[in-house]
Structures are given as structure tokens and as C-alpha cells.
Write a protein that holds these residues in place. Structure first.
Motif, mmCIF file in Angstrom:
data_model
loop_
_atom_site.group_PDB
_atom_site.id
_atom_site.type_symbol
_atom_site.label_atom_id
_atom_site.label_comp_id
_atom_site.label_asym_id
_atom_site.label_seq_id
_atom_site.Cartn_x
_atom_site.Cartn_y
_atom_site.Cartn_z
ATOM 1 N N SER A 22 56.305 42.644 45.166
ATOM 2 C CA SER A 22 56.549 41.559 46.117
ATOM 3 C C SER A 22 55.835 41.864 47.427
ATOM 4 O O SER A 22 56.112 42.876 48.075
ATOM 5 N N GLY A 23 54.894 41.006 47.812
ATOM 6 C CA GLY A 23 54.161 41.227 49.051
ATOM 7 C C GLY A 23 53.297 40.037 49.404
ATOM 8 O O GLY A 23 53.086 39.133 48.591
ATOM 9 N N GLU A 24 52.765 40.057 50.636
ATOM 10 C CA GLU A 24 51.923 38.967 51.131
ATOM 11 C C GLU A 24 50.464 39.287 50.831
ATOM 12 O O GLU A 24 49.756 39.855 51.653
ATOM 13 N N PHE A 25 50.017 38.910 49.647
ATOM 14 C CA PHE A 25 48.634 39.207 49.261
ATOM 15 C C PHE A 25 47.645 38.399 50.091
ATOM 16 O O PHE A 25 46.543 38.879 50.389
ATOM 17 N N GLU A 26 48.011 37.180 50.470
ATOM 18 C CA GLU A 26 47.090 36.322 51.215
ATOM 19 C C GLU A 26 47.202 36.521 52.719
ATOM 20 O O GLU A 26 46.489 35.873 53.480
ATOM 21 N N GLY A 27 48.081 37.436 53.146
ATOM 22 C CA GLY A 27 48.217 37.700 54.568
ATOM 23 C C GLY A 27 47.144 38.653 55.063
ATOM 24 O O GLY A 27 47.068 39.805 54.640
ATOM 25 N N ILE A 28 46.261 38.186 55.928
ATOM 26 C CA ILE A 28 45.211 39.026 56.504
ATOM 27 C C ILE A 28 45.229 38.875 58.015
ATOM 28 O O ILE A 28 45.784 37.913 58.550
ATOM 29 N N SER A 29 44.639 39.827 58.697
ATOM 30 C CA SER A 29 44.565 39.776 60.161
ATOM 31 C C SER A 29 43.126 40.003 60.598
ATOM 32 O O SER A 29 42.359 40.703 59.926
ATOM 33 N N GLU A 30 42.790 39.427 61.723
ATOM 34 C CA GLU A 30 41.434 39.574 62.247
ATOM 35 C C GLU A 30 41.188 41.025 62.667
ATOM 36 O O GLU A 30 42.072 41.666 63.244
ATOM 37 N N PRO A 31 40.014 41.569 62.369
ATOM 38 C CA PRO A 31 39.728 42.962 62.750
ATOM 39 C C PRO A 31 39.861 43.182 64.246
ATOM 40 O O PRO A 31 39.567 42.300 65.060
ATOM 41 N N VAL A 32 40.345 44.370 64.610
ATOM 42 C CA VAL A 32 40.448 44.738 66.023
ATOM 43 C C VAL A 32 39.051 44.988 66.569
ATOM 44 O O VAL A 32 38.067 45.007 65.827
ATOM 45 N N SER A 33 38.954 45.198 67.869
ATOM 46 C CA SER A 33 37.645 45.488 68.466
ATOM 47 C C SER A 33 37.160 46.875 68.037
ATOM 48 O O SER A 33 37.960 47.737 67.662
ATOM 49 N N TRP A 34 35.854 47.074 68.117
ATOM 50 C CA TRP A 34 35.272 48.359 67.744
ATOM 51 C C TRP A 34 35.806 49.477 68.634
ATOM 52 O O TRP A 34 36.087 50.578 68.150
ATOM 53 N N GLN A 35 35.989 49.198 69.928
ATOM 54 C CA GLN A 35 36.502 50.209 70.848
ATOM 55 C C GLN A 35 37.919 50.616 70.479
ATOM 56 O O GLN A 35 38.266 51.801 70.486
ATOM 57 N N GLU A 36 38.744 49.638 70.139
ATOM 58 C CA GLU A 36 40.128 49.934 69.755
ATOM 59 C C GLU A 36 40.163 50.750 68.468
ATOM 60 O O GLU A 36 40.989 51.670 68.326
#
Length: 401
Positions: free
Chosen positions: A210-224
Motif C-alpha cells: 500500500s503506497g502512493e506510486f503516483e505521488g512525486i515531488s519536484e526536485p530540490v535545487s542543486w545547492q540544496e
């Protein structure tokens, strides 16, 4: 940090069965039961024991010596009772303490690094199960669609809007869809078995993940992302190994310094019934080359450790940069398919289905629209799986969650 000694399961029987297994439950099972992590725990115990031993100073020695025993007996004997102690010089004990303390810290950091790696492996396998579950559902939908298409071609043939070839073609597609469904079922069972090997237990199983397979997040900045990679267990291990190599050189230099011993005691002269106090000191006379080979070996190891540190750091920087580019590309791919390709494929299929029923387009044109739709859905799932795999690899070498 996850609890090493607690996890929830469905019942109190020997066999633990989950109807739905969440990611946190899977990770807890892995952390509690993975044999690799148990071996790392043993290394920590060993390091703690070595540190305890390093704190021990040389003990007092008791020496009893009797001289003058002859055929007449012990009347003319001299008996000496002496206590002696070795005095360590050159900073041996602090050097041992420093070395063994670093070994202990490295062992504990290695435990954290192992947990980090197992977290990444668990994430990859868990999301692979979610991917396989989605692929299985897609295979079921595809089979249902081919069966509906087969029925549609039969009706179209009866209405004079289709051919027997169309019906035969649709029937063949149904057989292929059945085969793909079986393959999807096998891939799901294989992925589930792989997860079970991570927690090294055949008596714990589950029905679905059970999990959110379609849940994605935008990549953080390169510095972070760069900042998040500076204090990871893997990065700390590189620095600690370098410090340990220097500490071992210092220890060998300390070992090259001669120790001395002091003694005190009493001597009893049986013949005259007199006593005398004894004090003494012993200093080894040795070559200045003492421990030279060990010092050279430790110095060489330090040089190798330093080169390994810079090489590993450069490799880590490159890997992070490469993964970041892959992460950004995977995110864009998922969003493009989600926002553009899927809606377009749905629209084309819907229009083609209506036109085929009206006899305005051929079956092959309708079939092409159908294949485009399911290919798009498959690409979407595969792009999500790639995104999650890349994100898991990044988490393994950074402090991102």
C-alpha cells in the motif's frame, strides 16, 4: 531513526500476515531482521570491547625469588619479594584510546550507513512492487478491453461494417493480453519475494503493498542537494577512515618509544635473619629503529587512505551530479506524459471507438488508437518507476527523505 526492536503485525501467531503492507512497515521489518545489519551490530560490540581493553594500563607484577638452596637445605637462602610495574611512555595509552574510539565511531557510523543503504534498497523494491501491481491492473484492463473489442468486431461483422479478419485479429489480441496478464502476475510475485529476502523471513508475508506510486515531488535545487550530501553516514565514513589512518600512525610512533619499569620489595637473609629493602628501575636498551617497519606500514596506509578519500569524494560528487540530472529528467518525463500524452491518447481512442462503431474508420485504425492508449499508460507507469528508483538512489547518498 527507525526503532530497531518494534514493528506491528496482523496477529500473534508464528506466521505474520499483512493484508496491506505499508512502506514504513516494510522498512521496519527490514531494519529489525536484515542479517547484514545484525553483522554490523557485532562489529560495534567488538569495537567497544577493543576500546575497553585499550583503557587498561600494565598491571603490577609480583616476583618471588629464592637463592642459595643447596644440599644443606634452606638455612643459607636469600628470599626476595618484589613488586614491579611497567610505566608506559610516549603517549601510548592516549594513542590507543584515540584509535579505538575512532574505531568505535566508525562502527556506529557504518551501522547508520548500512541502515541508509537498506532504506534505499527497501524503497526500490517496495516501489517495484507498487509498479508491478499497477502493471498487473493495466494488464487486467487491457484484457478486458481486448475482450470488449473482440465482441465489438463480432457485432460490426454482423452489421456488415467489419470482416472476419478483424474478428480473428481481435481474438489474437485477446490471447496476447492473457499472456501479458500471466507475465505481470509472475513479475509481481517475484518482486514480493525479493522484498521478503531483505527481512530474511519466510514466515512474514503480505497480500498487497500500500503506497502512493503516483505521488512525486519536484526536485530540490542543486545547492540544496549538495548541502544534503555533506553530513551523510557515507561521507562521514570517508572522513573518519582518514582520521583513523592518522591515529594509527601516531600509535605506532608511540609504540616505538621504550617503556621502563620500576620495582620495590624486600629481601630476607635467612642465615643472619636480616631484611633489606630493594628498589630498582629497568630501561630497555634497543635500537632507534624499533617499530620502524610498523611505522612505515601505517604511514603508507595513511597515504592510501588519503588518496581513497579524495577519489571517493570525487566519485560521490560525480554520482550526485549525474543522479540529479536523471532526477530532473525523470520528473519532466512523468509530468509530460501525465499532462500531455495520456489525455491526448484518451481523446484519440475515444474518438476512434466512436468512428469505428459508425463504420467510418477501419479496424486497424481503431486498433492503432487502442495500442497508443495502452502504450501511453505503460510508459507512464515505467516513467514513475524510473523516477522512484532514481529518487531512492539519491536518498542513499544524501540526507533527503
Amino acid at each position: 531513526m527507525y526503532n530497531r526492536h518494534f514493528f506491528c503485525y496482523a496477529d500473534d501467531t508464528t506466521t505474520r500476515h499483512f493484508q496491506q503492507l505499508t512502506y514504513s512497515q516494510a522498512l521496519q521489518l527490514v531494519i529489525n531482521n536484515n542479517p547484514k545489519l545484525k553483522a554490523v551490530d557485532s562489529l560495534i560490540d567488538t569495537a567497544k570491547t577493543r576500546k575497553t581493553i585499550a583503557e587498561v594500563s600494565p598491571e603490577l607484577e609480583l616476583e618471588i625469588e629464592v637463592e642459595g638452596i643447596d644440599d644443606s637445605g634452606i638455612d643459607n637462602t636469600e628470599t626476595a619479594i618484589v613488586l614491579s610495574k611497567t610505566i608506559e611512555t610516549g603517549g601510548k595509552k592516549p594513542a590507543r584510546r584515540k584509535t579505538t574510539e575512532l574505531e568505535r565511531i566508525i562502527a556506529e557510523t557504518n551501522q547508520a550507513a548500512t541502515i541508509k543503504q537498506l532504506t534505499s534498497e527497501t524503497t526500490i523494491v517496495f516501489y517495484d512492487i507498487l509498479f508491478c501491481q499497477q502493471k498487473l491492473q493495466l494488464a487486467k484492463d487491457s484484457l478486458k478491453n481486448t475482450e470488449d473489442t473482440y465482441s465489438l468486431t463480432q457485432r460490426q461483422y454482423e452489421l456488415g461494417k467489419g470482416t472476419k479478419t478483424d474478428t480473428a485479429h481481435a481474438r489474437t489480441d485477446t490471447f496476447n493480453a492473457q499472456r501479458q496478464l500471466k507475465q505481470a502476475q509472475y513479475q509481481l510475485e517475484s518482486a514480493k519475494a525479493k522484498l521478503q529476502t531483505l527481512w530474511d523471513s519466510s514466515d512474514t508475508d503480505f497480500e498487497i503493498a500500500s503506497g502512493e506510486f503516483e505521488g512525486i515531488s519536484e526536485p530540490v535545487s542543486w545547492q540544496e542537494l549538495q548541502n544534503s550530501a555533506k553530513n551523510t553516514p557515507a561521507f562521514k565514513m570517508l572522513e573518519l577512515e582518514l582520521q583513523l589512518s592518522k591515529a594509527r600512525v601516531n600509535l605506532e610512533y608511540a609504540e616505538s618509544v621504550n617503556d621502563f619499569s620500576i620495582s620495590a620489595g624486600v629481601q630476607y637473609f635467612r642465615e643472619s635473619n636480616d631484611n633489606a629493602f630493594i628498589i630498582g628501575m629497568a630501561v630497555p636498551i634497543s635500537s632507534s629503529k624499533k617499530n620502524k617497519a610498523a611505522i612505515q606500514q601505517a604511514s603508507s596506509s595513511q597515504a592510501v587512505s588519503q588518496q581513497n578519500y579524495f577519489a571517493a569524494k570525487a566519485e560521490l560528487d560525480y554520482e550526485l551530479s549525474d543522479l540529479y540530472l536523471q532526477w530532473c529528467n525523470a520528473y519532466e518525463t512523468v509530468t509530460d506524459i501525465q499532462k500531455q500524452l495520456l489525455p491526448a491518447a484518451e481523446e484519440v481512442y475515444s474518438a476512434a471507438e466512436k468512428e469505428y462503431k459508425l463504420g467510418k474508420i477501419s479496424f486497424l485504425n481503431f486498433l492503432e488508437a487502442r495500442e497508443t492508449l495502452f502504450d501511453s499508460r505503460s510508459q507512464y507507469l515505467e516513467s514513475l518507476a524510473e523516477y522512484h528508483n532514481i529518487k531512492a538512489d539519491i536518498i542513499a547518498i544524501t540526507n533527503l527523505q
